[in-house]
Design a protein around this motif. Sequence first.
Motif, PDB file in Angstrom:
ATOM      1  N   LEU A   1      73.616  26.782  39.830  1.00  0.00           N
ATOM      2  CA  LEU A   1      74.223  25.677  38.895  1.00  0.00           C
ATOM      3  C   LEU A   1      74.278  24.185  39.550  1.00  0.00           C
ATOM      4  O   LEU A   1      73.820  23.205  39.049  1.00  0.00           O
ATOM      5  CB  LEU A   1      75.465  26.102  38.329  1.00  0.00           C
ATOM      6  CG  LEU A   1      76.080  24.983  37.120  1.00  0.00           C
ATOM      7  CD1 LEU A   1      74.854  24.984  36.061  1.00  0.00           C
ATOM      8  CD2 LEU A   1      77.278  25.536  36.821  1.00  0.00           C
TER       9      LEU A   1
ATOM     10  N   PHE B   1      77.216  14.047  36.895  1.00  0.00           N
ATOM     11  CA  PHE B   1      77.224  15.254  36.050  1.00  0.00           C
ATOM     12  C   PHE B   1      78.553  16.211  36.113  1.00  0.00           C
ATOM     13  O   PHE B   1      78.924  16.548  37.102  1.00  0.00           O
ATOM     14  CB  PHE B   1      75.969  16.094  36.617  1.00  0.00           C
ATOM     15  CG  PHE B   1      75.564  17.294  35.872  1.00  0.00           C
ATOM     16  CD1 PHE B   1      74.167  17.334  35.164  1.00  0.00           C
ATOM     17  CD2 PHE B   1      76.222  18.199  35.618  1.00  0.00           C
ATOM     18  CE1 PHE B   1      74.104  18.291  34.251  1.00  0.00           C
ATOM     19  CE2 PHE B   1      76.129  19.281  34.820  1.00  0.00           C
ATOM     20  CZ  PHE B   1      74.669  19.410  34.143  1.00  0.00           C
TER      21      PHE B   1
ATOM     22  N   ILE C   1      70.719  15.152  37.227  1.00  0.00           N
ATOM     23  CA  ILE C   1      71.173  13.985  37.362  1.00  0.00           C
ATOM     24  C   ILE C   1      70.325  13.101  38.150  1.00  0.00           C
ATOM     25  O   ILE C   1      70.314  11.770  37.899  1.00  0.00           O
ATOM     26  CB  ILE C   1      72.596  13.989  37.826  1.00  0.00           C
ATOM     27  CG1 ILE C   1      73.392  12.681  37.449  1.00  0.00           C
ATOM     28  CG2 ILE C   1      72.896  14.294  39.154  1.00  0.00           C
ATOM     29  CD1 ILE C   1      73.591  12.316  36.217  1.00  0.00           C
TER      30      ILE C   1
ATOM     31  N   ILE D   1      69.376  19.826  28.363  1.00  0.00           N
ATOM     32  CA  ILE D   1      70.279  20.131  29.062  1.00  0.00           C
ATOM     33  C   ILE D   1      71.286  21.042  28.627  1.00  0.00           C
ATOM     34  O   ILE D   1      71.644  21.846  29.531  1.00  0.00           O
ATOM     35  CB  ILE D   1      70.593  18.853  29.754  1.00  0.00           C
ATOM     36  CG1 ILE D   1      69.543  17.836  30.369  1.00  0.00           C
ATOM     37  CG2 ILE D   1      71.945  18.942  30.445  1.00  0.00           C
ATOM     38  CD1 ILE D   1      70.230  16.556  30.658  1.00  0.00           C
TER      39      ILE D   1
ATOM     40  N   ALA E   1      72.225  20.996  38.155  1.00  0.00           N
ATOM     41  CA  ALA E   1      72.828  19.887  38.027  1.00  0.00           C
ATOM     42  C   ALA E   1      72.388  18.627  38.927  1.00  0.00           C
ATOM     43  O   ALA E   1      71.841  17.611  38.402  1.00  0.00           O
ATOM     44  CB  ALA E   1      74.362  20.084  38.108  1.00  0.00           C
ATOM     45  N   LYS E   2      72.103  18.811  40.210  1.00  0.00           N
ATOM     46  CA  LYS E   2      71.703  17.766  40.983  1.00  0.00           C
ATOM     47  C   LYS E   2      70.257  17.503  40.471  1.00  0.00           C
ATOM     48  O   LYS E   2      69.778  16.071  40.644  1.00  0.00           O
ATOM     49  CB  LYS E   2      71.429  18.097  42.419  1.00  0.00           C
ATOM     50  CG  LYS E   2      71.356  17.269  43.469  1.00  0.00           C
ATOM     51  CD  LYS E   2      72.099  16.227  43.626  1.00  0.00           C
ATOM     52  CE  LYS E   2      71.745  15.214  44.526  1.00  0.00           C
ATOM     53  NZ  LYS E   2      72.428  13.955  44.558  1.00  0.00           N
TER      54      LYS E   2
ATOM     55  N   LEU F   1      80.828  19.181  34.496  1.00  0.00           N
ATOM     56  CA  LEU F   1      80.763  20.353  33.767  1.00  0.00           C
ATOM     57  C   LEU F   1      82.049  20.909  33.164  1.00  0.00           C
ATOM     58  O   LEU F   1      83.060  20.627  33.950  1.00  0.00           O
ATOM     59  CB  LEU F   1      80.008  21.360  34.786  1.00  0.00           C
ATOM     60  CG  LEU F   1      79.473  22.681  33.925  1.00  0.00           C
ATOM     61  CD1 LEU F   1      78.387  22.418  33.072  1.00  0.00           C
ATOM     62  CD2 LEU F   1      79.249  23.517  35.267  1.00  0.00           C
TER      63      LEU F   1
ATOM     64  N   ILE G   1      77.039  13.869  30.707  1.00  0.00           N
ATOM     65  CA  ILE G   1      76.545  12.849  31.958  1.00  0.00           C
ATOM     66  C   ILE G   1      76.976  11.342  31.962  1.00  0.00           C
ATOM     67  O   ILE G   1      77.058  11.049  30.793  1.00  0.00           O
ATOM     68  CB  ILE G   1      74.960  13.109  31.710  1.00  0.00           C
ATOM     69  CG1 ILE G   1      74.497  14.700  31.794  1.00  0.00           C
ATOM     70  CG2 ILE G   1      74.146  12.158  32.629  1.00  0.00           C
ATOM     71  CD1 ILE G   1      73.144  14.774  32.127  1.00  0.00           C
TER      72      ILE G   1
ATOM     73  N   GLY H   1      79.498  19.983  28.916  1.00  0.00           N
ATOM     74  CA  GLY H   1      79.653  18.752  29.821  1.00  0.00           C
ATOM     75  C   GLY H   1      79.317  17.593  29.497  1.00  0.00           C
ATOM     76  O   GLY H   1      78.965  17.158  28.468  1.00  0.00           O
TER      77      GLY H   1
END
Length: 191
Positions: free
Chosen positions: A56, A78, A64, A190, A60-61, A80, A167, A165
Amino acid sequence: EVSPQAQYLGDFIQIKDALETAADKLAAATAKNTAQDWLKSGQTRLNDQMRGELELPKLAKNIISFITTYIEAQIGLFYLLENPNPNQSAYLKVVASYAYTPNEHIPEHFLLGEGLVGQAALEQKMIFRAHRQEEYHYIVQSGLSQAVPRYVILLPFSYDNQVKGVIEIGSAKAPTVIRQQFLEQVMPSIG
């Protein structure tokens, strides 16, 4: 755009007008096709970033970092949704970022409805804000400079109509309509 400088007389006026109309239509069609290609290319490239079985934080990295650079923004976060147990309230926690330097003035998590991040999650809709420099605490920092993003977009993402989540993207320039469309179109993927 090229416009003729000569004057036309007689039957040539109709030909000139028809050519100008055709050129305008061609330019509009080309611009529309270019925009659609940019949208589709971005979606494909984002899907490539999300492909595979990634942990995860890495996923996520990737998301974003790609989104922030693709829309030419300067900073991205980002969040969550975390729900530790039934006795505690769910909250949004930063799990990945792009060009973000942690700051003691900015919380690392938000309850639903708290701040713009929590509000975007609660309402499950995009929030767009233009800030004055003194209102905003996120700083885009490099070894040579510091800057505060003037424009902020917060986009919640969901799965099965449940927010998962948010962004947050910060930019020095107002995002164009096509960039906002891109962001809105990729949020379901996403989620």
